[in-house]
Design a protein around this motif. Structure first.
Motif, PDB file in Angstrom:
ATOM      1  N   ASN A  80      -7.987   1.864  -7.679  1.00 32.08           N
ATOM      2  CA  ASN A  80      -6.951   1.450  -6.718  1.00 32.08           C
ATOM      3  C   ASN A  80      -7.296   0.147  -5.968  1.00 32.08           C
ATOM      4  O   ASN A  80      -6.843  -0.066  -4.856  1.00 32.08           O
ATOM      5  CB  ASN A  80      -6.647   2.544  -5.696  1.00 32.08           C
ATOM      6  CG  ASN A  80      -6.051   3.780  -6.359  1.00 32.08           C
ATOM      7  OD1 ASN A  80      -5.549   3.699  -7.474  1.00 32.08           O
ATOM      8  ND2 ASN A  80      -6.125   4.931  -5.674  1.00 32.08           N
ATOM      9  N   GLN A  81      -8.084  -0.723  -6.570  1.00 30.70           N
ATOM     10  CA  GLN A  81      -8.324  -2.052  -5.995  1.00 30.70           C
ATOM     11  C   GLN A  81      -7.415  -3.047  -6.719  1.00 30.70           C
ATOM     12  O   GLN A  81      -7.613  -3.337  -7.894  1.00 30.70           O
ATOM     13  CB  GLN A  81      -9.803  -2.453  -6.166  1.00 30.70           C
ATOM     14  CG  GLN A  81     -10.772  -1.606  -5.363  1.00 30.70           C
ATOM     15  CD  GLN A  81     -10.546  -1.754  -3.882  1.00 30.70           C
ATOM     16  OE1 GLN A  81     -10.441  -2.867  -3.376  1.00 30.70           O
ATOM     17  NE2 GLN A  81     -10.488  -0.628  -3.167  1.00 30.70           N
ATOM     18  N   MET A 101       2.520   0.190  -4.454  1.00 31.95           N
ATOM     19  CA  MET A 101       2.380  -0.545  -5.691  1.00 31.95           C
ATOM     20  C   MET A 101       3.165   0.203  -6.755  1.00 31.95           C
ATOM     21  O   MET A 101       2.854   1.365  -7.051  1.00 31.95           O
ATOM     22  CB  MET A 101       0.909  -0.651  -6.103  1.00 31.95           C
ATOM     23  CG  MET A 101       0.099  -1.591  -5.244  1.00 31.95           C
ATOM     24  SD  MET A 101       0.628  -3.295  -5.491  1.00 31.95           S
ATOM     25  CE  MET A 101      -0.513  -4.129  -4.400  1.00 31.95           C
ATOM     26  N   ILE A 102       4.174  -0.441  -7.298  1.00 35.22           N
ATOM     27  CA  ILE A 102       5.048   0.191  -8.283  1.00 35.22           C
ATOM     28  C   ILE A 102       4.688  -0.345  -9.658  1.00 35.22           C
ATOM     29  O   ILE A 102       4.692  -1.566  -9.880  1.00 35.22           O
ATOM     30  CB  ILE A 102       6.532  -0.078  -7.984  1.00 35.22           C
ATOM     31  CG1 ILE A 102       6.863   0.263  -6.528  1.00 35.22           C
ATOM     32  CG2 ILE A 102       7.422   0.676  -8.952  1.00 35.22           C
ATOM     33  CD1 ILE A 102       6.648   1.729  -6.182  1.00 35.22           C
ATOM     34  N   ASN A 103       4.380   0.562 -10.569  1.00 33.85           N
ATOM     35  CA  ASN A 103       4.104   0.169 -11.950  1.00 33.85           C
ATOM     36  C   ASN A 103       5.431  -0.051 -12.654  1.00 33.85           C
ATOM     37  O   ASN A 103       6.236   0.875 -12.785  1.00 33.85           O
ATOM     38  CB  ASN A 103       3.277   1.250 -12.662  1.00 33.85           C
ATOM     39  CG  ASN A 103       2.747   0.757 -13.992  1.00 33.85           C
ATOM     40  OD1 ASN A 103       3.482   0.216 -14.818  1.00 33.85           O
ATOM     41  ND2 ASN A 103       1.453   0.984 -14.219  1.00 33.85           N
ATOM     42  N   ASN A 104       5.673  -1.280 -13.075  1.00 34.19           N
ATOM     43  CA  ASN A 104       6.958  -1.621 -13.675  1.00 34.19           C
ATOM     44  C   ASN A 104       7.163  -0.957 -15.031  1.00 34.19           C
ATOM     45  O   ASN A 104       8.295  -0.864 -15.512  1.00 34.19           O
ATOM     46  CB  ASN A 104       7.071  -3.150 -13.828  1.00 34.19           C
ATOM     47  CG  ASN A 104       6.992  -3.844 -12.490  1.00 34.19           C
ATOM     48  OD1 ASN A 104       7.538  -3.362 -11.500  1.00 34.19           O
ATOM     49  ND2 ASN A 104       6.288  -4.976 -12.447  1.00 34.19           N
ATOM     50  N   ILE A 110       1.861   3.873  -5.952  1.00 33.40           N
ATOM     51  CA  ILE A 110       0.618   4.133  -5.239  1.00 33.40           C
ATOM     52  C   ILE A 110       0.734   3.499  -3.858  1.00 33.40           C
ATOM     53  O   ILE A 110       0.997   2.298  -3.729  1.00 33.40           O
ATOM     54  CB  ILE A 110      -0.582   3.540  -5.991  1.00 33.40           C
ATOM     55  CG1 ILE A 110      -0.657   4.109  -7.414  1.00 33.40           C
ATOM     56  CG2 ILE A 110      -1.883   3.790  -5.227  1.00 33.40           C
ATOM     57  CD1 ILE A 110      -1.677   3.436  -8.287  1.00 33.40           C
ATOM     58  N   GLN A 111       0.582   4.301  -2.816  1.00 38.87           N
ATOM     59  CA  GLN A 111       0.688   3.782  -1.460  1.00 38.87           C
ATOM     60  C   GLN A 111      -0.496   2.866  -1.147  1.00 38.87           C
ATOM     61  O   GLN A 111      -1.640   3.159  -1.492  1.00 38.87           O
ATOM     62  CB  GLN A 111       0.741   4.927  -0.445  1.00 38.87           C
ATOM     63  CG  GLN A 111       1.024   4.436   0.971  1.00 38.87           C
ATOM     64  CD  GLN A 111       1.250   5.574   1.943  1.00 38.87           C
ATOM     65  OE1 GLN A 111       1.210   6.751   1.564  1.00 38.87           O
ATOM     66  NE2 GLN A 111       1.487   5.247   3.186  1.00 38.87           N
ATOM     67  N   VAL A 112      -0.182   1.774  -0.481  1.00 41.44           N
ATOM     68  CA  VAL A 112      -1.196   0.776  -0.132  1.00 41.44           C
ATOM     69  C   VAL A 112      -1.518   0.908   1.351  1.00 41.44           C
ATOM     70  O   VAL A 112      -0.602   0.934   2.184  1.00 41.44           O
ATOM     71  CB  VAL A 112      -0.702  -0.652  -0.433  1.00 41.44           C
ATOM     72  CG1 VAL A 112      -1.766  -1.677  -0.069  1.00 41.44           C
ATOM     73  CG2 VAL A 112      -0.299  -0.777  -1.892  1.00 41.44           C
ATOM     74  N   PRO A 113      -2.802   1.004   1.716  1.00 40.22           N
ATOM     75  CA  PRO A 113      -3.179   1.079   3.127  1.00 40.22           C
ATOM     76  C   PRO A 113      -2.708  -0.180   3.884  1.00 40.22           C
ATOM     77  O   PRO A 113      -2.688  -1.282   3.323  1.00 40.22           O
ATOM     78  CB  PRO A 113      -4.716   1.156   3.085  1.00 40.22           C
ATOM     79  CG  PRO A 113      -5.031   1.647   1.720  1.00 40.22           C
ATOM     80  CD  PRO A 113      -3.975   1.102   0.819  1.00 40.22           C
ATOM     81  N   PRO A 114      -2.318  -0.012   5.160  1.00 39.96           N
ATOM     82  CA  PRO A 114      -1.798  -1.159   5.940  1.00 39.96           C
ATOM     83  C   PRO A 114      -2.742  -2.347   5.992  1.00 39.96           C
ATOM     84  O   PRO A 114      -2.310  -3.495   5.954  1.00 39.96           O
ATOM     85  CB  PRO A 114      -1.608  -0.550   7.335  1.00 39.96           C
ATOM     86  CG  PRO A 114      -1.425   0.909   7.097  1.00 39.96           C
ATOM     87  CD  PRO A 114      -2.275   1.246   5.909  1.00 39.96           C
ATOM     88  N   GLU A 115      -4.057  -2.095   6.091  1.00 42.66           N
ATOM     89  CA  GLU A 115      -4.990  -3.224   6.193  1.00 42.66           C
ATOM     90  C   GLU A 115      -5.023  -4.075   4.933  1.00 42.66           C
ATOM     91  O   GLU A 115      -5.364  -5.254   4.973  1.00 42.66           O
ATOM     92  CB  GLU A 115      -6.405  -2.715   6.516  1.00 42.66           C
ATOM     93  CG  GLU A 115      -7.036  -1.788   5.486  1.00 42.66           C
ATOM     94  CD  GLU A 115      -6.657  -0.329   5.701  1.00 42.66           C
ATOM     95  OE1 GLU A 115      -7.243   0.526   5.024  1.00 42.66           O
ATOM     96  OE2 GLU A 115      -5.759  -0.064   6.545  1.00 42.66           O
ATOM     97  N   GLU A 116      -4.593  -3.488   3.799  1.00 44.81           N
ATOM     98  CA  GLU A 116      -4.606  -4.259   2.552  1.00 44.81           C
ATOM     99  C   GLU A 116      -3.347  -5.124   2.401  1.00 44.81           C
ATOM    100  O   GLU A 116      -3.429  -6.301   2.066  1.00 44.81           O
ATOM    101  CB  GLU A 116      -4.746  -3.308   1.357  1.00 44.81           C
ATOM    102  CG  GLU A 116      -6.109  -2.662   1.249  1.00 44.81           C
ATOM    103  CD  GLU A 116      -6.285  -1.906  -0.046  1.00 44.81           C
ATOM    104  OE1 GLU A 116      -5.551  -2.238  -1.015  1.00 44.81           O
ATOM    105  OE2 GLU A 116      -7.132  -1.011  -0.120  1.00 44.81           O
ATOM    106  N   TYR A 117      -2.156  -4.523   2.660  1.00 48.78           N
ATOM    107  CA  TYR A 117      -0.952  -5.346   2.444  1.00 48.78           C
ATOM    108  C   TYR A 117      -0.790  -6.419   3.530  1.00 48.78           C
ATOM    109  O   TYR A 117      -0.114  -7.414   3.340  1.00 48.78           O
ATOM    110  CB  TYR A 117       0.307  -4.490   2.311  1.00 48.78           C
ATOM    111  CG  TYR A 117       0.761  -3.737   3.542  1.00 48.78           C
ATOM    112  CD1 TYR A 117       1.325  -4.404   4.638  1.00 48.78           C
ATOM    113  CD2 TYR A 117       0.689  -2.340   3.580  1.00 48.78           C
ATOM    114  CE1 TYR A 117       1.769  -3.696   5.733  1.00 48.78           C
ATOM    115  CE2 TYR A 117       1.136  -1.630   4.679  1.00 48.78           C
ATOM    116  CZ  TYR A 117       1.681  -2.322   5.775  1.00 48.78           C
ATOM    117  OH  TYR A 117       2.135  -1.626   6.862  1.00 48.78           O
ATOM    118  N   ALA A 118      -1.443  -6.220   4.693  1.00 45.54           N
ATOM    119  CA  ALA A 118      -1.390  -7.258   5.736  1.00 45.54           C
ATOM    120  C   ALA A 118      -2.007  -8.559   5.225  1.00 45.54           C
ATOM    121  O   ALA A 118      -1.567  -9.666   5.537  1.00 45.54           O
ATOM    122  CB  ALA A 118      -2.124  -6.770   6.984  1.00 45.54           C
TER     123      ALA A 118
END
Length: 645
Positions: A80-81, A101-104, A110-118
């Motif tokens: 999940n990195q 993160m949506i696999n097309n 897969i839900q992304v932690p807030p600190e990552e999408y920021a």
């Protein structure tokens, strides 16, 4: 009424030189400022490139900076990195206030932690900020380039107009006397002031903007083809219709503009003439007829303006219609291509901007085209004057006149080349002699004076000044020693002192007053409110005819003239002033040659000799008593005047 003053339209209807020929003559003045021209075109080129690039940049900002899809892949060896990868199968999306993160391919989320999408959004904000700053810097650069371009273009224009106006006036000063007889002052003034100003408008408003408009139109077409060839083909289908519309407008606008210009000029000429002759209109009770004539002329101007208004009224709405129709085509086909994934939203926006940019110069075309026509028409008239041959000032072998001896040897002259005014005139005037030339109206007296001054070239014979042919002299120097005191003396705006010394401050006031006293002008000038500092209005209208002639006589003596010519100088003066003028002439006759032309024969009795001109020939010479005793033409003229009096 339809035939009233139609002749005043004729001059404006004359065809001037072609625009290319006029432009070549104008280029002689423009090319002197090559550095400024280079600076103008350089800044114009860069400013135009930036303007054309702006929609391209905005398209990039929309598609690549703002409306960007973040695509990721899973890094190897770390569950999940996610790392950004344009070929990755995962896309970042926001759902219910959370990011996934949506696999097309599989639809896995897969839900992304807030600190990552920021971190991802901080990166996007940085890109937008950098793009915005770069865009502002480019706009600032465009501003300074436009400023430099406008400044340098206007500077070139003002320098060209300054030099052209100066050369035009210098050329006018050197034109033949016949030019001023055929061209009224108002017309010449219009050329020097109004027509040069029209050229100034051409440089400041048309030259660079026209080149820029042409560059933008070409650049728009090229960039649309580069951006999206397929979409550009759909958009450009309207361009042939636009071009044909512009060509048709140009044809009708030129016709309408020419008609307006002709009729406005005719109205100006009519108005100037009738304002000058307002006294005659009042005295003969012609106000109603003049009102009808002016109404007729004004109606013609009104109709011409209405015709031009119809052309404009059709052109601008038609251009607006074509513009929005083109945008409609663009949006229609653009949306289809966008749906199919063949184009982007940013590209459609850029195309919309380019269509607007394409039509912008077309909307200004009407105004710029009129300015351009006016400028070329004005330049044609200016160069038409500058093409007039300058006066021939002689061979310049001799530069001064020592004594006032004048001799005519079989002189013949014709104004039109057919009808001779002088048919072989012969006479001799000795230095310091006082001679009168008399004859009935049309006999050739005034023509003789104009030939002595070199205002006209005689056709045959010889005129000798101090035994040297007139045209062997430098006529500029000759005229300094020949002073003419006409019936209607022209005085410039200024003081009496200024007019006496012709604004030459090197001549001291004491010298002017001394000469004025010697010709008895001081007696009359001292009665004026401010004496020699009395301000004269235009043409000296506040002074009497006698006062003006005494000023002119003072001027002639002050400048050490060797020959003084009085052309009907005492015909409109009172008895006192005539007495003073006669006294002055008697006093100075021992050191200058005096030639008097007179209808009033009582004023020429004191002359040493009287020359009688009849039908272009000298028929009698002698003193007053001799001619009376001969009982010839002079006797008949004198007896006729005596009987009338």
């Amino acid at each position: 009424m339809a035939s009233v003053h139609e002749d005043i339209f004729l001059e404006e209807q004359e065809k001037s030189e072609g625009d290319i020929k006029t432009l070549r003559k104008l280029w002689v003045y423009i090319r002197k400022y090559k550095f400024l021209l280079f600076l103008t075109f350089l800044t114009l080129a860069f400013a135009t490139i930036i303007e054309l690039a702006l929609p391209f940049l905005i398209r990039y900002g929309i598609d690549e900076v703002i409306n960007v899809s973040h695509t990721f892949n899973v890094s190897q060896g770390a569950q999940n990195q996610f790392v950004e990868d344009e070929n990755g199968p995962y896309t970042l999306e926001k759902r219910s206030n959370n990011y996934y993160m949506i696999n097309n391919e599989t639809g896995e989320s897969i839900q992304v932690p807030p600190e990552e999408y920021a971190e991802y959004f901080d990166s996007a904000i940085r890109r937008i900020r950098l793009f915005s700053m770069a865009f502002i810097i480019i706009l600032a650069g465009q501003f300074f380039l436009n400023y430099a371009q406008v400044l340098s273009a206007n500077l070139v224009g003002q320098k060209v107009i300054y030099n052209l106006r100066k050369d035009l006036f210098s050329h006018i000063l050197r034109l033949k006397y016949t030019f001023f007889e055929k061209n009224p002052p108002g017309k010449v003034t219009t050329r020097v002031v109004n027509d040069t100003q029209n050229l100034s408008d051409f440089f400041s408003e048309v030259v660079t903007s026209l080149l820029k408009d042409i560059a933008i139109i070409i650049g728009v077409v090229v960039l649309m083809m580069v951006l999206d060839f397929k979409l550009s083909l759909y958009t450009l289908t309207m361009f042939p219709v636009i071009i044909v519309s512009v060509i048709i407008f140009r044809y009708f606008d030129r016709r309408a503009y020419d008609k307006v210009r002709t009729r406005v000029s005719a109205l100006n000429s009519y108005l100037a003439e009738n304002l000058s002759g307002s006294t005659v209109t009042k005295l003969f009770n012609q106000e109603e007829r003049k009102r009808k004539e002016f109404d007729y002329m004004s109606t013609k101007v009104y109709k011409a303006n209405v015709e031009q208004m119809y052309v404009f009224a059709i052109f601008r709405p038609l251009m607006s219609l074509l513009q929005y129709f083109t945008i409609s085509l663009l949006l229609w086909f653009g949306s289809i291509l966008l749906t199919d994934g063949q184009t982007t939203f940013g590209t459609i926006y850029a195309f919309t901007s380019y269509v607007d940019m394409f039509f912008r110069p077309l909307f200004d075309l009407a105004e710029k085209y009129d300015i351009m026509q006016s400028a070329f028409a004005s330049a044609g008239k200016i160069f038409k004057i500058m093409d007039h041959p300058k006066e021939d000032f002689g061979k310049g072998k001799y530069n001064t006149i020592e004594r006032g001896k004048v001799e005519f040897k079989d002189v013949k002259f014709s104004y039109d080349g057919h009808n001779e005014v002088l048919k072989g005139v012969n006479f001799k005037i000795e230095p310091n002699e006082r001679v009168a030339i008399v004859g009935e109206t049309g006999s050739g007296k005034t023509t003789i004076i104009k030939l002595i001054s070199g205002l006209y070239r005689y056709n045959e014979g010889k005129i000798l000044i101090n035994d040297k042919e007139l045209y062997d002299y430098d006529l500029n120097e000759v005229r300094k020693k020949i002073a003419v005191v006409p019936q209607d003396v022209f005085l410039f705006s200024g003081t009496i002192l200024d007019n006496m010394r012709l604004f030459n401050k090197n001549i001291p006031e004491e010298e002017v007053i001394k000469v004025s006293k010697s010709v008895f002008a001081d007696e009359i000038i001292s009665r004026l409110p401010q004496n020699y500092n009395t301000v004269i209005t235009e043409r000296g209208s506040t002074l009497s005819s006698g006062e003006r002639q005494l000023i002119a006589l003072t001027r002639a003596v002050l400048f050490d003239s060797k020959i003084i010519i009085l052309d009907e100088a005492t015909s409109n003066v009172d008895v006192e002033t005539e007495f003073l003028i006669q006294q002055a002439l008697t006093k100075i006759s021992n050191r200058v040659t005096i030639i008097s032309i007179a209808h009033r024969l009582s004023t020429v009795k004191s002359s040493n000799r009287i020359i009688v001109v009849h039908k272009g020939l000298v028929v009698e010479e002698g003193t007053h008593n001799q001619l009376i005793n001969n009982k010839g033409i002079y006797y008949d003229l004198y007896r006729l005047q005596f009987e009338k009096s």
